[in-house]
Enzyme design. Structure first.
Site, PDB file in Angstrom:
ATOM      1  N   ASP A 248       0.863  -1.178   0.000  1.00 18.94           N
ATOM      2  CA  ASP A 248       0.000   0.000   0.000  1.00 18.94           C
ATOM      3  C   ASP A 248       0.906   1.236   0.000  1.00 18.94           C
ATOM      4  OD1 ASP A 248      -2.396   1.598   0.474  1.00 18.94           O
ATOM      5  OD2 ASP A 248      -1.693   1.777   2.544  1.00 18.94           O
TER       6      ASP A 248
ATOM      7  N   ASP B  65      -0.420   5.098   1.086  1.00 16.16           N
ATOM      8  CA  ASP B  65      -0.774   6.050   2.137  1.00 16.16           C
ATOM      9  C   ASP B  65      -0.673   5.415   3.527  1.00 16.16           C
ATOM     10  OD1 ASP B  65      -1.355   8.296   0.540  1.00 16.16           O
ATOM     11  OD2 ASP B  65      -3.330   7.484   0.041  1.00 16.16           O
TER      12      ASP B  65
ATOM     13  N   GLU C  29     -14.425   4.032   8.326  1.00 14.01           N
ATOM     14  CA  GLU C  29     -13.328   3.202   7.815  1.00 14.01           C
ATOM     15  C   GLU C  29     -12.584   2.474   8.922  1.00 14.01           C
ATOM     16  OE1 GLU C  29      -8.915   3.766   5.787  1.00 14.01           O
ATOM     17  OE2 GLU C  29     -10.426   5.306   5.431  1.00 14.01           O
TER      18      GLU C  29
ATOM     19  N   SER D 121     -15.985  12.731  -3.105  1.00 12.62           N
ATOM     20  CA  SER D 121     -14.736  13.506  -3.089  1.00 12.62           C
ATOM     21  C   SER D 121     -14.237  13.764  -4.504  1.00 12.62           C
ATOM     22  CB  SER D 121     -13.663  12.761  -2.283  1.00 12.62           C
ATOM     23  OG  SER D 121     -14.030  12.650  -0.928  1.00 12.62           O
TER      24      SER D 121
ATOM     25  N   SER E 171      -2.616   1.275  -4.476  1.00 13.74           N
ATOM     26  CA  SER E 171      -3.099   2.365  -3.616  1.00 13.74           C
ATOM     27  C   SER E 171      -4.525   2.790  -3.949  1.00 13.74           C
ATOM     28  CB  SER E 171      -2.168   3.578  -3.760  1.00 13.74           C
ATOM     29  OG  SER E 171      -2.680   4.694  -3.071  1.00 13.74           O
ATOM     30  N   ALA E 172      -5.274   3.083  -2.897  1.00 15.63           N
ATOM     31  CA  ALA E 172      -6.613   3.647  -3.064  1.00 15.63           C
ATOM     32  C   ALA E 172      -6.550   5.171  -3.127  1.00 15.63           C
ATOM     33  CB  ALA E 172      -7.508   3.218  -1.903  1.00 15.63           C
TER      34      ALA E 172
ATOM     35  N   LYS F 296      -9.635  -3.984  -2.732  1.00 14.99           N
ATOM     36  CA  LYS F 296      -8.349  -4.323  -3.341  1.00 14.99           C
ATOM     37  C   LYS F 296      -8.283  -5.784  -3.775  1.00 14.99           C
ATOM     38  CE  LYS F 296      -5.504  -0.658  -1.398  1.00 14.99           C
ATOM     39  NZ  LYS F 296      -4.274  -0.288  -0.661  1.00 14.99           N
TER      40      LYS F 296
ATOM     41  N   ASP G  98      -1.755  -1.072   5.797  1.00 13.20           N
ATOM     42  CA  ASP G  98      -2.145  -0.427   7.059  1.00 13.20           C
ATOM     43  C   ASP G  98      -3.625  -0.597   7.359  1.00 13.20           C
ATOM     44  OD1 ASP G  98      -3.070   1.444   5.072  1.00 13.20           O
ATOM     45  OD2 ASP G  98      -3.125   2.989   6.623  1.00 13.20           O
TER      46      ASP G  98
END
Length: 417
Positions: free
Chosen positions: A169, A171, A216, A237, A284-285, A333, A358
């Protein structure tokens, strides 16, 4: 020693090893084929000489006699094998065959010793977390089953660089969660906080974060329950960002002015993987364009890195008009990993994986790899530690609590590479 190869030392046995079968030997009017006594081999292997070990004819008759003795000519240690008949004829075929048998025996013995030494070396290479890897003694490191982790790391070491790949990942995994007590931004936050975003838009983005981030990381909700809320958050967003008509050529400036930071030890991490040509798959998201700019500005965007993320789509004037492909968020994912099966097929020899994440959603990032031999899962736990630690320790092999370094990963790579 010699007794292990009784067939090898007969006329028929040699044929299987590409040695010419000995010709017939005349012996007092009798015709026959005889093999060298197996007892001659250990004697020869140990001393290079063999006296007084003879083979008489069948039923104790005189027949032919075989003897091993030093040659009259040649360098020191030269050995000649003599097959003698009653009339004193020496059989060259037997000499050649026996010498090749000795050479084969020596080769087998040498290989056996080498294999034994290699296995012993591999045992010594398997590290003890408590004594040989001080990075594991940090208070931030939590391991539920140290023995299992040692076994996995041992497998990674034995596989070496040729079998390794990294799936990670970005972030809060490669980037810092905080610095000097202040939260560091994610890829989305970098844009949320930039001066090109209007104050009204920034307030809306912050409001969305307050609502959905709590969902989350809620320890009482399942991934399935969180899933639709993540889709809502990302879609809302992204719609707000599109309204801002962001320009592509401003992304570099946006990253430069942000507070984003990579974890301590990132240079060693990326550079070592690049040096040994280890594939790095960053899943990555976040926003791919921002992610790539971050590692580019850090000087670690090497050719061995592949990024899968949410990439912006710009019009012919370089103005943001949307996002490419299907949405990637924290908890889908698994689907994204399966869509990258073709990428992982190209790395079919890279069956050993170090996975870094994470969140619980990051645990599925390697689902597209079909031939996993060893996988070590390292999880960073940055928020709600007391509530989530047990769940993380059940899921990840190593859990790093409030750890903004890559020390543990680097220590493992040091052992492997």
């Amino acid at each position: 020693e010699g007794a292990a190869f009784p067939l090898l030392l007969t006329g028929r046995g040699f044929a299987g090893y590409g040695v010419t079968r000995p010709r017939s030997v005349r012996s007092g009017g009798r015709a026959g084929r005889r093999g060298l006594s197996p007892a001659a081999v250990p004697c020869l292997a140990r001393t290079g000489r063999c006296y007084g070990q003879e083979r008489r004819g069948q039923n104790g008759s005189g027949g032919q006699r075989q003897r091993v003795r030093p040659g009259r000519r040649g360098g020191p240690g030269s050995v000649y094998l003599h097959h003698e008949e009653e009339d004193g004829q020496e059989d060259q075929d037997y000499r050649d065959a026996c010498m090749q048998a000795l050479q084969l025996w020596t080769l087998i013995t040498t290989c056996a010793v080498a294999v034994g030494k290699n296995q012993e070396q591999k045992k010594q290479e398997c590290p003890k977390l408590s004594t040989q890897m001080p990075e594991f003694q940090k208070k931030t490191v939590h391991i539920k089953d140290p023995g299992r982790v040692e076994e996995i790391i041992c497998g990674l070491i034995k596989g070496g660089a040729a079998k390794l790949q990294i799936i990670t990942d970005f972030d809060m995994t490669l980037s810092r969660f905080s610095y000097n007590g202040k939260r560091c931004p994610t890829c989305h936050n970098i844009i949320d906080n930039c001066k090109l975003i209007t104050d009204e838009c920034r307030k809306k983005l912050l409001k969305l974060k307050e609502i959905y981030y709590a969902i989350e990381i809620d320890p009482d909700l399942t991934i399935e329950e969180k899933y639709p809320y993540m889709v809502e958050w990302y879609n809302k967003s992204h719609a707000l960002l599109i309204e801002q008509a962001l320009q592509k050529d401003k992304l570099s400036e946006i990253v430069t002015e942000s507070d984003v930071m990579l974890k301590e030890g990132y240079e060693n991490f990326f550079d070592k993987l690049h040096k040994h040509n280890i594939p790095v798959f960053i899943f990555s998201a976040g926003i791919g364009d921002i992610l790539e700019e971050v590692i580019h500005q850090a000087g670690v965007y090497h050719p061995n890195i592949k990024v899968v993320s949410n990439f912006m789509d710009f019009d012919e004037n370089g103005v943001l008009k949307g996002f490419k492909g299907e949405l990637i968020h924290v908890y889908n994912k698994h689907d994204g990993a399966l869509k990258n099966t073709e990428h992982f097929k190209q790395l079919k020899e890279n069956s050993n994986i170090i996975l870094l994440g994470d969140s619980q959603g990051d645990l599925t990032m390697a689902d597209g790899v079909a031939n996993v031999e060893h996988i070590l899962k390292i999880g960073y736990l940055n928020d709600k530690v007391e509530e989530l630690l047990e769940k993380y320790m059940d899921s990840y092999d190593i859990v790093l609590v409030n750890d903004d370094s890559l020390d543990v990963a680097n220590s493992i790579l040091q052992k492997i590479l």
